[in-house]
Design a protein around this motif. Structure first.
Motif, PDB file in Angstrom:
ATOM      1  N   MET A   1      13.778  27.450   7.115  1.00 40.23           N
ATOM      2  CA  MET A   1      14.412  28.379   6.192  1.00 40.23           C
ATOM      3  C   MET A   1      13.859  29.792   6.324  1.00 40.23           C
ATOM      4  O   MET A   1      14.544  30.736   6.003  1.00 40.23           O
ATOM      5  CB  MET A   1      14.238  27.904   4.757  1.00 40.23           C
ATOM      6  N   CYS A   2      12.665  29.925   6.786  1.00 36.80           N
ATOM      7  CA  CYS A   2      12.039  31.245   6.900  1.00 36.80           C
ATOM      8  C   CYS A   2      12.396  31.909   8.228  1.00 36.80           C
ATOM      9  O   CYS A   2      12.951  32.989   8.255  1.00 36.80           O
ATOM     10  CB  CYS A   2      10.529  31.099   6.747  1.00 36.80           C
ATOM     11  N   CYS A   3      12.091  31.225   9.330  1.00 36.85           N
ATOM     12  CA  CYS A   3      12.300  31.823  10.651  1.00 36.85           C
ATOM     13  C   CYS A   3      13.526  31.276  11.363  1.00 36.85           C
ATOM     14  O   CYS A   3      13.848  31.717  12.456  1.00 36.85           O
ATOM     15  CB  CYS A   3      11.062  31.593  11.514  1.00 36.85           C
ATOM     16  N   THR A   4      14.189  30.311  10.796  1.00 34.94           N
ATOM     17  CA  THR A   4      15.387  29.637  11.309  1.00 34.94           C
ATOM     18  C   THR A   4      15.135  28.762  12.539  1.00 34.94           C
ATOM     19  O   THR A   4      16.082  28.340  13.187  1.00 34.94           O
ATOM     20  CB  THR A   4      16.551  30.616  11.602  1.00 34.94           C
ATOM     21  N   ALA A   5      13.866  28.479  12.870  1.00 36.02           N
ATOM     22  CA  ALA A   5      13.573  27.551  13.972  1.00 36.02           C
ATOM     23  C   ALA A   5      14.085  26.165  13.582  1.00 36.02           C
ATOM     24  O   ALA A   5      14.140  25.821  12.406  1.00 36.02           O
ATOM     25  CB  ALA A   5      12.080  27.510  14.232  1.00 36.02           C
ATOM     26  N   ASP A   6      14.459  25.378  14.587  1.00 36.05           N
ATOM     27  CA  ASP A   6      14.924  24.024  14.303  1.00 36.05           C
ATOM     28  C   ASP A   6      14.370  23.056  15.341  1.00 36.05           C
ATOM     29  O   ASP A   6      13.838  23.480  16.366  1.00 36.05           O
ATOM     30  CB  ASP A   6      16.442  23.965  14.198  1.00 36.05           C
ATOM     31  N   PRO A   7      14.485  21.764  15.094  1.00 33.78           N
ATOM     32  CA  PRO A   7      13.937  20.781  16.021  1.00 33.78           C
ATOM     33  C   PRO A   7      14.503  20.899  17.444  1.00 33.78           C
ATOM     34  O   PRO A   7      13.805  20.595  18.406  1.00 33.78           O
ATOM     35  CB  PRO A   7      14.316  19.443  15.385  1.00 33.78           C
ATOM     36  N   ALA A   8      15.727  21.352  17.591  1.00 31.64           N
ATOM     37  CA  ALA A   8      16.305  21.523  18.921  1.00 31.64           C
ATOM     38  C   ALA A   8      15.541  22.569  19.736  1.00 31.64           C
ATOM     39  O   ALA A   8      15.546  22.537  20.960  1.00 31.64           O
ATOM     40  CB  ALA A   8      17.775  21.918  18.811  1.00 31.64           C
ATOM     41  N   GLN A   9      14.877  23.474  19.038  1.00 29.42           N
ATOM     42  CA  GLN A   9      14.060  24.507  19.688  1.00 29.42           C
ATOM     43  C   GLN A   9      12.605  24.071  19.796  1.00 29.42           C
ATOM     44  O   GLN A   9      11.755  24.846  20.205  1.00 29.42           O
ATOM     45  CB  GLN A   9      14.122  25.810  18.887  1.00 29.42           C
ATOM     46  N   GLY A  10      12.306  22.849  19.391  1.00 30.00           N
ATOM     47  CA  GLY A  10      10.944  22.330  19.469  1.00 30.00           C
ATOM     48  C   GLY A  10      10.134  22.509  18.201  1.00 30.00           C
ATOM     49  O   GLY A  10       8.947  22.184  18.174  1.00 30.00           O
ATOM     50  N   ALA A  11      10.742  23.022  17.147  1.00 24.49           N
ATOM     51  CA  ALA A  11      10.012  23.239  15.896  1.00 24.49           C
ATOM     52  C   ALA A  11       9.726  21.916  15.197  1.00 24.49           C
ATOM     53  O   ALA A  11      10.560  21.019  15.184  1.00 24.49           O
ATOM     54  CB  ALA A  11      10.807  24.142  14.964  1.00 24.49           C
ATOM     55  N   VAL A  12       8.550  21.826  14.625  1.00 26.36           N
ATOM     56  CA  VAL A  12       8.187  20.695  13.777  1.00 26.36           C
ATOM     57  C   VAL A  12       8.421  21.151  12.341  1.00 26.36           C
ATOM     58  O   VAL A  12       7.858  22.156  11.906  1.00 26.36           O
ATOM     59  CB  VAL A  12       6.711  20.300  13.983  1.00 26.36           C
ATOM     60  N   LEU A  13       9.292  20.450  11.617  1.00 27.21           N
ATOM     61  CA  LEU A  13       9.626  20.839  10.253  1.00 27.21           C
ATOM     62  C   LEU A  13       8.721  20.138   9.256  1.00 27.21           C
ATOM     63  O   LEU A  13       8.329  18.988   9.449  1.00 27.21           O
ATOM     64  CB  LEU A  13      11.092  20.520   9.961  1.00 27.21           C
ATOM     65  N   GLN A  14       8.391  20.852   8.189  1.00 21.45           N
ATOM     66  CA  GLN A  14       7.540  20.323   7.134  1.00 21.45           C
ATOM     67  C   GLN A  14       8.126  20.679   5.775  1.00 21.45           C
ATOM     68  O   GLN A  14       8.845  21.667   5.641  1.00 21.45           O
ATOM     69  CB  GLN A  14       6.128  20.921   7.230  1.00 21.45           C
ATOM     70  N   VAL A  15       7.766  19.876   4.788  1.00 25.72           N
ATOM     71  CA  VAL A  15       8.139  20.185   3.413  1.00 25.72           C
ATOM     72  C   VAL A  15       7.063  21.103   2.855  1.00 25.72           C
ATOM     73  O   VAL A  15       5.868  20.821   2.955  1.00 25.72           O
ATOM     74  CB  VAL A  15       8.253  18.909   2.563  1.00 25.72           C
ATOM     75  N   ASP A  16       7.491  22.213   2.285  1.00 27.93           N
ATOM     76  CA  ASP A  16       6.572  23.193   1.703  1.00 27.93           C
ATOM     77  C   ASP A  16       6.768  23.235   0.203  1.00 27.93           C
ATOM     78  O   ASP A  16       7.878  23.078  -0.294  1.00 27.93           O
ATOM     79  CB  ASP A  16       6.872  24.578   2.292  1.00 27.93           C
ATOM     80  N   HIS A  17       5.680  23.456  -0.506  1.00 29.24           N
ATOM     81  CA  HIS A  17       5.735  23.670  -1.950  1.00 29.24           C
ATOM     82  C   HIS A  17       5.815  25.178  -2.185  1.00 29.24           C
ATOM     83  O   HIS A  17       4.903  25.909  -1.792  1.00 29.24           O
ATOM     84  CB  HIS A  17       4.497  23.103  -2.632  1.00 29.24           C
ATOM     85  N   VAL A  18       6.901  25.642  -2.783  1.00 29.09           N
ATOM     86  CA  VAL A  18       7.083  27.070  -3.051  1.00 29.09           C
ATOM     87  C   VAL A  18       5.903  27.563  -3.888  1.00 29.09           C
ATOM     88  O   VAL A  18       5.225  28.521  -3.533  1.00 29.09           O
ATOM     89  CB  VAL A  18       8.423  27.343  -3.769  1.00 29.09           C
ATOM     90  N   LYS A  19       5.672  26.904  -4.999  1.00 23.09           N
ATOM     91  CA  LYS A  19       4.485  27.187  -5.812  1.00 23.09           C
ATOM     92  C   LYS A  19       3.439  26.168  -5.385  1.00 23.09           C
ATOM     93  O   LYS A  19       3.666  24.962  -5.476  1.00 23.09           O
ATOM     94  CB  LYS A  19       4.805  27.071  -7.298  1.00 23.09           C
TER      95      LYS A  19
END
Length: 54
Positions: A1-19
């Protein structure tokens, strides 16, 4: 959501706590306090920022 990277580009996605859980433990499982960030953005954010990129 921040940098728009996705798994197809090799990004590892994580769940972040806003607060951050350290400051707001009562929001740890609140769905409205969660967002998806790539690992790099999540590590860079740490618990210093409450940026919401949703």
């Amino acid at each position: 959501m921040c940098c728009t990277a996705d798994p197809a580009q090799g990004a590892v996605l994580q769940v972040d706590h806003v607060k951050p859980r350290a400051k707001f433990p009562e929001l740890a499982l609140d769905i409205n306090n969660l967002q998806i960030l790539c690992e790099i953005c999540n590590i860079g954010k740490l618990h210093h920022s409450e940026s919401d990129w949703r």
